[in-house]
Design a protein around this motif. Structure first.
Motif, PDB file in Angstrom:
ATOM      1  N   TRP A  68      18.008  -5.190  14.160  1.00  0.00           N
ATOM      2  CA  TRP A  68      17.641  -4.169  13.186  1.00  0.00           C
ATOM      3  C   TRP A  68      16.167  -4.303  12.841  1.00  0.00           C
ATOM      4  O   TRP A  68      15.675  -5.413  12.616  1.00  0.00           O
ATOM      5  CB  TRP A  68      18.454  -4.359  11.902  1.00  0.00           C
ATOM      6  CG  TRP A  68      19.859  -3.843  11.953  1.00  0.00           C
ATOM      7  CD1 TRP A  68      20.986  -4.573  12.208  1.00  0.00           C
ATOM      8  CD2 TRP A  68      20.284  -2.501  11.704  1.00  0.00           C
ATOM      9  NE1 TRP A  68      22.101  -3.772  12.134  1.00  0.00           N
ATOM     10  CE2 TRP A  68      21.703  -2.494  11.824  1.00  0.00           C
ATOM     11  CE3 TRP A  68      19.629  -1.322  11.389  1.00  0.00           C
ATOM     12  CZ2 TRP A  68      22.463  -1.336  11.638  1.00  0.00           C
ATOM     13  CZ3 TRP A  68      20.375  -0.165  11.209  1.00  0.00           C
ATOM     14  CH2 TRP A  68      21.777  -0.174  11.335  1.00  0.00           C
ATOM     15  N   MET A  69      15.455  -3.188  12.780  1.00  0.00           N
ATOM     16  CA  MET A  69      14.076  -3.217  12.329  1.00  0.00           C
ATOM     17  C   MET A  69      13.766  -1.945  11.539  1.00  0.00           C
ATOM     18  O   MET A  69      14.205  -0.851  11.886  1.00  0.00           O
ATOM     19  CB  MET A  69      13.107  -3.415  13.495  1.00  0.00           C
ATOM     20  CG  MET A  69      13.335  -2.587  14.722  1.00  0.00           C
ATOM     21  SD  MET A  69      12.264  -3.081  16.132  1.00  0.00           S
ATOM     22  CE  MET A  69      12.859  -4.731  16.461  1.00  0.00           C
ATOM     23  N   PHE A  70      13.027  -2.146  10.473  1.00  0.00           N
ATOM     24  CA  PHE A  70      12.652  -1.064   9.568  1.00  0.00           C
ATOM     25  C   PHE A  70      11.134  -0.980   9.554  1.00  0.00           C
ATOM     26  O   PHE A  70      10.452  -2.009   9.603  1.00  0.00           O
ATOM     27  CB  PHE A  70      13.172  -1.338   8.155  1.00  0.00           C
ATOM     28  CG  PHE A  70      14.664  -1.235   8.015  1.00  0.00           C
ATOM     29  CD1 PHE A  70      15.233  -0.220   7.259  1.00  0.00           C
ATOM     30  CD2 PHE A  70      15.507  -2.142   8.642  1.00  0.00           C
ATOM     31  CE1 PHE A  70      16.610  -0.112   7.131  1.00  0.00           C
ATOM     32  CE2 PHE A  70      16.886  -2.052   8.527  1.00  0.00           C
ATOM     33  CZ  PHE A  70      17.445  -1.029   7.765  1.00  0.00           C
ATOM     34  N   GLY A  71      10.581   0.249   9.487  1.00  0.00           N
ATOM     35  CA  GLY A  71       9.133   0.294   9.543  1.00  0.00           C
ATOM     36  C   GLY A  71       8.498   1.638   9.280  1.00  0.00           C
ATOM     37  O   GLY A  71       9.165   2.651   9.044  1.00  0.00           O
ATOM     38  N   LEU A  72       7.172   1.583   9.342  1.00  0.00           N
ATOM     39  CA  LEU A  72       6.289   2.698   9.022  1.00  0.00           C
ATOM     40  C   LEU A  72       5.476   3.106  10.243  1.00  0.00           C
ATOM     41  O   LEU A  72       4.909   2.252  10.930  1.00  0.00           O
ATOM     42  CB  LEU A  72       5.322   2.278   7.904  1.00  0.00           C
ATOM     43  CG  LEU A  72       4.066   3.132   7.681  1.00  0.00           C
ATOM     44  CD1 LEU A  72       4.437   4.496   7.109  1.00  0.00           C
ATOM     45  CD2 LEU A  72       3.077   2.407   6.775  1.00  0.00           C
ATOM     46  N   LEU A  73       5.417   4.412  10.485  1.00  0.00           N
ATOM     47  CA  LEU A  73       4.536   4.996  11.491  1.00  0.00           C
ATOM     48  C   LEU A  73       3.529   5.873  10.754  1.00  0.00           C
ATOM     49  O   LEU A  73       3.889   6.932  10.244  1.00  0.00           O
ATOM     50  CB  LEU A  73       5.337   5.846  12.490  1.00  0.00           C
ATOM     51  CG  LEU A  73       6.452   5.142  13.260  1.00  0.00           C
ATOM     52  CD1 LEU A  73       7.391   6.169  13.879  1.00  0.00           C
ATOM     53  CD2 LEU A  73       5.879   4.226  14.323  1.00  0.00           C
ATOM     54  N   SER A  74       2.289   5.428  10.643  1.00  0.00           N
ATOM     55  CA  SER A  74       1.269   6.187   9.931  1.00  0.00           C
ATOM     56  C   SER A  74       0.827   7.396  10.748  1.00  0.00           C
ATOM     57  O   SER A  74       0.805   7.366  11.979  1.00  0.00           O
ATOM     58  CB  SER A  74       0.064   5.281   9.646  1.00  0.00           C
ATOM     59  OG  SER A  74      -1.095   6.027   9.399  1.00  0.00           O
ATOM     60  N   TYR A  75       0.422   8.452  10.046  1.00  0.00           N
ATOM     61  CA  TYR A  75      -0.121   9.640  10.702  1.00  0.00           C
ATOM     62  C   TYR A  75      -1.310   9.290  11.590  1.00  0.00           C
ATOM     63  O   TYR A  75      -1.549   9.947  12.608  1.00  0.00           O
ATOM     64  CB  TYR A  75      -0.540  10.659   9.622  1.00  0.00           C
ATOM     65  CG  TYR A  75      -1.222  11.904  10.153  1.00  0.00           C
ATOM     66  CD1 TYR A  75      -0.495  12.937  10.728  1.00  0.00           C
ATOM     67  CD2 TYR A  75      -2.614  12.058  10.064  1.00  0.00           C
ATOM     68  CE1 TYR A  75      -1.113  14.086  11.199  1.00  0.00           C
ATOM     69  CE2 TYR A  75      -3.239  13.206  10.534  1.00  0.00           C
ATOM     70  CZ  TYR A  75      -2.486  14.212  11.106  1.00  0.00           C
ATOM     71  OH  TYR A  75      -3.109  15.344  11.582  1.00  0.00           O
ATOM     72  N   GLU A  76      -2.056   8.224  11.229  1.00  0.00           N
ATOM     73  CA  GLU A  76      -3.268   7.871  11.974  1.00  0.00           C
ATOM     74  C   GLU A  76      -2.984   7.394  13.396  1.00  0.00           C
ATOM     75  O   GLU A  76      -3.914   7.253  14.203  1.00  0.00           O
ATOM     76  CB  GLU A  76      -4.070   6.813  11.209  1.00  0.00           C
ATOM     77  CG  GLU A  76      -4.462   7.229   9.797  1.00  0.00           C
ATOM     78  CD  GLU A  76      -5.113   8.609   9.716  1.00  0.00           C
ATOM     79  OE1 GLU A  76      -5.910   8.952  10.615  1.00  0.00           O
ATOM     80  OE2 GLU A  76      -4.817   9.349   8.760  1.00  0.00           O
TER      81      GLU A  76
END
Length: 417
Positions: free
Chosen positions: A71-79
């Protein structure tokens, strides 16, 4: 608001999690969704982390998944757009979120049908959580919100963008403005819970990454994968609700039949279809629902659903990469729209209009769109939220400005503005 036992348990879980440097909550607020496996997921504590900026971020994420298959949780920035295309953003950034951040949690707690499940970690933590005493004290906000645009400059900018549309450079562009507060002191979790109470949405969430916080009341799904199927649900088309039931129903009918809103929506549907073909089994891309009308506390929204069968030779991380950033937050054609966004907007988007969500061990995933969201850097005491809309040839600049204020209304109320 009357809290059910599961609501109280959710609040206690988040308060218990706040002792950790990293945790993420993904909350459907009990909206019915055939693609969701759980009503709410809370991932707590970081066993492993991946933090990187654009360059090789998607390749790094692919390696991170293949190394762990957890399991992994995360953020993908617009940049991350700057990795995918020949683009660059020169605006300053006081929030300082990483372009890509993922963590493998120590604990995962799932809530489903009023039941609690421990997907990862020792089940004894349930008893710890139940013993938590919820904070009842009111925390005074110290926030003075300002805007990067006044009404006059916003309208002038929209008219400049429409000049590009008239020239045929683009068909549509998602133009956003930032509202911000410096020297802002808030209790992020308390503010999120107030926002989620005022404006519950199906892809809401709270994400703490050390001193940085995402407090989201987003109604929009970017992309999810279920078995070998990819599903995207872009939003384009907004109408303010009425307290009068008859009038409110008529507003829904008017939104459904609006030629302007349909035109905005179908442009993005076509863009998403094109993005999905890069990862799809040939001939499998289809529009499951066109111009669906969905109701939220402040607004009605027009949402379409597009899906495809994932080509077995395409890694699911590449399928995310092939559709990022989401067309509903760029415009069409995508690359030219993103260049104009960098030119005419006054703030770096960063995490805003990116995405956060989770990947399961078998490679299924679900990611939202970061809109209707407060971003906060506790160390810098900088608070920010952005709102925007689709600018087309037929758009009325003054009406677009009012729509921005409508989309910002729940956040403004929570911040006491």
């Amino acid at each position: 608001m009357n809290c059910t036992p599961i609501d109280i348990l959710k609040q206690k879980t988040l308060q218990w999690a706040s002792n950790f440097d990293v945790y993420c909550c993904l909350d459907s607020n009990n909206y019915k969704d055939i693609y969701s496996n759980y009503d709410c997921l809370v991932a707590i504590g970081a066993k492993q982390e991946l933090t990187t900026n654009y360059g090789n971020a998607f390749a790094d994420l692919k390696s991170f998944y293949e190394d762990h298959k957890d399991w992994m949780f995360g953020l993908l920035s617009y940049e991350l757009k700057n990795e995918l295309e020949d683009l660059i953003t020169n605006h300053s950034d006081k929030l300082d979120f990483p372009d890509l951040y993922f963590f493998i949690p120590e604990y995962i707690i799932a809530l489903q049908n009023d039941n609690i499940h421990i997907l990862k970690g020792d089940s004894s933590i349930i008893e710890e959580i139940k013993k938590v005493n919820l904070d009842s004290k009111f925390v005074e906000l110290e926030v003075k919100v300002q805007s990067r645009f006044d009404k006059k400059s916003y309208i002038e900018t929209v008219e400049n963008l429409q000049t590009h549309i008239k020239r045929g450079n683009i068909y549509e562009v998602n133009f956003c403005q930032e509202f911000f507060a410096e020297n802002a002191i808030i209790n992020p979790l308390a503010v999120y819970q107030e926002l989620n109470s005022l404006s519950p949405t199906p892809f809401a969430g709270f994400f703490k990454i050390q001193d940085k916080y995402i407090l989201s009341a987003t109604p929009e799904r970017f992309l999810c994968k279920r078995d070998n199927r990819l599903i995207s649900q872009p939003i384009k088309g907004t109408a303010k609700r009425s307290a009068n039931k008859v009038e409110d129903e008529q507003i829904k009918i008017n939104l459904k039949s609006s030629i302007k809103e349909q035109a905005e929506n179908v442009m993005i549907v076509d863009l998403v279809r094109n993005d999905l073909t890069k990862s799809a089994v040939k001939g499998s891309v289809k529009v499951d629902e066109l111009f669906g009308i969905y109701t939220f506390p402040q607004v009605h929204q027009m949402i379409s659903t597009i899906s495809c069968e994932l080509d077995p030779t395409v890694h699911f991380i590449d399928a995310i990469k092939n559709t990022f950033p989401m067309g509903s937050m760029t415009g069409a054609p995508k690359i030219k729209a993103m260049k104009l966004i960098d030119t005419y907007e006054k703030s770096k988007r960063g995490a805003f209009s990116g995405s956060f969500g989770c990947i399961s061990p078998n490679g299924d995933f679900d990611f939202n769109v970061i809109i209707r969201t407060i971003l906060y850097n506790e160390t810098q005491k900088y608070l920010s939220f952005q709102v925007g809309g689709a600018i087309t040839y037929a758009a009325n600049a003054e009406e677009e400005y009012e729509e921005c204020l409508l989309k910002a209304s729940a956040i403004m109320r929570v911040l006491g503005q």
